[in-house]
Enzyme design. Structure first.
Site, mmCIF file in Angstrom:
data_model
loop_
_atom_site.group_PDB
_atom_site.id
_atom_site.type_symbol
_atom_site.label_atom_id
_atom_site.label_comp_id
_atom_site.label_asym_id
_atom_site.label_seq_id
_atom_site.Cartn_x
_atom_site.Cartn_y
_atom_site.Cartn_z
ATOM 1 N N LYS A 13 -16.743 3.731 -26.249
ATOM 2 C CA LYS A 13 -15.828 4.630 -26.967
ATOM 3 C C LYS A 13 -14.898 3.851 -27.894
ATOM 4 O O LYS A 13 -14.731 4.204 -29.064
ATOM 5 C CB LYS A 13 -14.998 5.458 -25.973
ATOM 6 C CG LYS A 13 -15.845 6.283 -25.023
ATOM 7 C CD LYS A 13 -15.013 7.050 -24.022
ATOM 8 C CE LYS A 13 -14.250 6.207 -23.026
ATOM 9 N NZ LYS A 13 -15.090 5.466 -22.056
ATOM 10 N N ARG A 87 -9.507 13.321 -19.811
ATOM 11 C CA ARG A 87 -10.332 12.675 -18.797
ATOM 12 C C ARG A 87 -10.571 13.598 -17.615
ATOM 13 O O ARG A 87 -11.194 13.214 -16.647
ATOM 14 C CB ARG A 87 -9.637 11.404 -18.313
ATOM 15 C CG ARG A 87 -10.403 10.133 -18.716
ATOM 16 C CD ARG A 87 -9.613 8.967 -18.195
ATOM 17 N NE ARG A 87 -10.306 7.725 -18.172
ATOM 18 C CZ ARG A 87 -10.292 6.838 -19.169
ATOM 19 N NH1 ARG A 87 -9.713 7.098 -20.296
ATOM 20 N NH2 ARG A 87 -10.884 5.673 -18.997
ATOM 21 N N ARG A 126 -16.661 -7.559 -20.540
ATOM 22 C CA ARG A 126 -15.726 -7.205 -21.627
ATOM 23 C C ARG A 126 -14.528 -8.155 -21.658
ATOM 24 O O ARG A 126 -13.980 -8.524 -20.634
ATOM 25 C CB ARG A 126 -15.224 -5.774 -21.434
ATOM 26 C CG ARG A 126 -14.125 -5.403 -22.434
ATOM 27 C CD ARG A 126 -13.910 -3.929 -22.567
ATOM 28 N NE ARG A 126 -13.572 -3.260 -21.318
ATOM 29 C CZ ARG A 126 -13.513 -1.936 -21.174
ATOM 30 N NH1 ARG A 126 -13.784 -1.140 -22.197
ATOM 31 N NH2 ARG A 126 -13.197 -1.403 -20.008
ATOM 32 N N ARG A 160 -9.550 -7.594 -18.619
ATOM 33 C CA ARG A 160 -8.690 -6.563 -18.049
ATOM 34 C C ARG A 160 -8.783 -6.586 -16.522
ATOM 35 O O ARG A 160 -9.858 -6.774 -15.970
ATOM 36 C CB ARG A 160 -9.127 -5.180 -18.559
ATOM 37 C CG ARG A 160 -8.690 -4.899 -19.968
ATOM 38 C CD ARG A 160 -9.339 -3.674 -20.583
ATOM 39 N NE ARG A 160 -9.419 -2.497 -19.741
ATOM 40 C CZ ARG A 160 -9.852 -1.302 -20.155
ATOM 41 N NH1 ARG A 160 -10.239 -1.146 -21.415
ATOM 42 N NH2 ARG A 160 -9.912 -0.274 -19.329
ATOM 43 N N ARG A 171 -13.495 3.282 -10.861
ATOM 44 C CA ARG A 171 -13.478 3.980 -12.157
ATOM 45 C C ARG A 171 -14.760 4.777 -12.377
ATOM 46 O O ARG A 171 -14.722 5.859 -12.957
ATOM 47 C CB ARG A 171 -13.268 2.960 -13.292
ATOM 48 C CG ARG A 171 -11.819 2.486 -13.313
ATOM 49 C CD ARG A 171 -11.673 1.209 -14.080
ATOM 50 N NE ARG A 171 -11.903 1.402 -15.488
ATOM 51 C CZ ARG A 171 -12.418 0.480 -16.290
ATOM 52 N NH1 ARG A 171 -12.767 -0.689 -15.801
ATOM 53 N NH2 ARG A 171 -12.568 0.730 -17.558
#
Ligand code: ADP
Ligand code: AMP
Length: 214
Positions: A13, A87, A126, A160, A171
């Site tokens: 996204k 969300r 990431r 992160r 998540r």
């Protein structure tokens, strides 16, 4: 055109939003980025959000919705891409009310689909620039010179906390329980567009562009 991107964490996204900003000058509204800036600046909002984010849980709706309301009020006619909001269905309903209030319309809700096994690899690899938020991946999108952010030259490229294994599992569960039901919500409103998020980022972007034209 005003759109939102939703899908599982790691679907791309943020990556696709950056293309939309570059190509169409859309205003990127990422609730995750807004929370991370608040945490960096150690504001009361940041302190509250951090407790939830580190665990991979959703920040409470009231906090999140108020934050988005402020941004939507300051758009001054720019078209927007919402990333990571709503969300859950309650946030979807709140968004509709907020947009009504400022006389704006949502044109499309774009769902980016990526299989679970690929998501884990994307999330664990990431890396993010602390200064400007640019997103990298250790295998598929490394820093060009191995040291500095390609966008701003920053040197603090970090992982992160919520991209570590324990949070990733939470998540993905939060996504399945709360965010995935938004597909039905937007299908019923005739706003749902599904985009296959597999393959390289340019290919996904051309699919996204086509879906905006249709
Ligand atoms: P999201 O905002 O949906 O959580 P990101 O855009 O931050 O996802 O992407 C998650 C990770 O996957 C990043 O490291 C990014 O570089 C990588 N990524 C994004 N799109 C693709 C793609 N199409 N193929 C492979 N890796 C991707
Ligand atoms: P993201 O950057 O979109 O992956 O979001 C990172 C984290 O920020 C999420 O795991 C949540 O803890 C929090 N967050 C982002 N957007 C929302 C939202 N719309 N509602 C609640 N929490 C959110």
């Amino acid at each position: 055109m005003n759109i939102l991107l939703f899908g599982p964490p790691g679907a791309g996204k943020g990556t696709q939003s950056a293309f939309l900003v570059e190509r169409h000058g859309m205003k990127h509204i990422s609730t995750g980025d807004l929370f991370r800036v608040a945490i960096k600046n150690n504001t009361p909002l940041g302190q509250e959000a951090k407790n939830y984010m580190d665990k991979g849980k959703l920040v409470p709706d009231s906090v999140t919705i108020n934050m988005v309301a402020e941004v939507l009020q300051s758009l001054k006619g720019a078209s927007f891409v919402l990333d990571g909001f709503p969300r859950n269905v309650a946030q979807g309903e709140a968004l509709e009310a907020l947009l009504d209030r400022v006389n704006l319309n949502l044109d499309k809700a774009i769902f980016i689909e990526v299989p679970i096994n690929e998501l884990t690899e994307r999330l664990s690899g990431r890396r993010v620039c602390r200064n400007c938020g640019a997103v990298y991946h250790i295998a598929t999108k490394p820093l060009k010179n191995g040291k500095n952010c390609d966008s701003c030259g920053g040197t603090d490229i970090y992982q992160r906390d919520d991209d570590k294994p324990e949070s990733i599992v939470t998540r993905l569960n939060v996504y399945a329980d709360f965010t995935k039901p938004l597909k039905e919500y937007y299908r019923k409103k005739n706003k749902l567009v599904e985009v296959d998020g597999r393959e390289d980022v340019e290919k996904v972007f051309s699919r996204l562009e086509r879906s905006l034209e249709s």
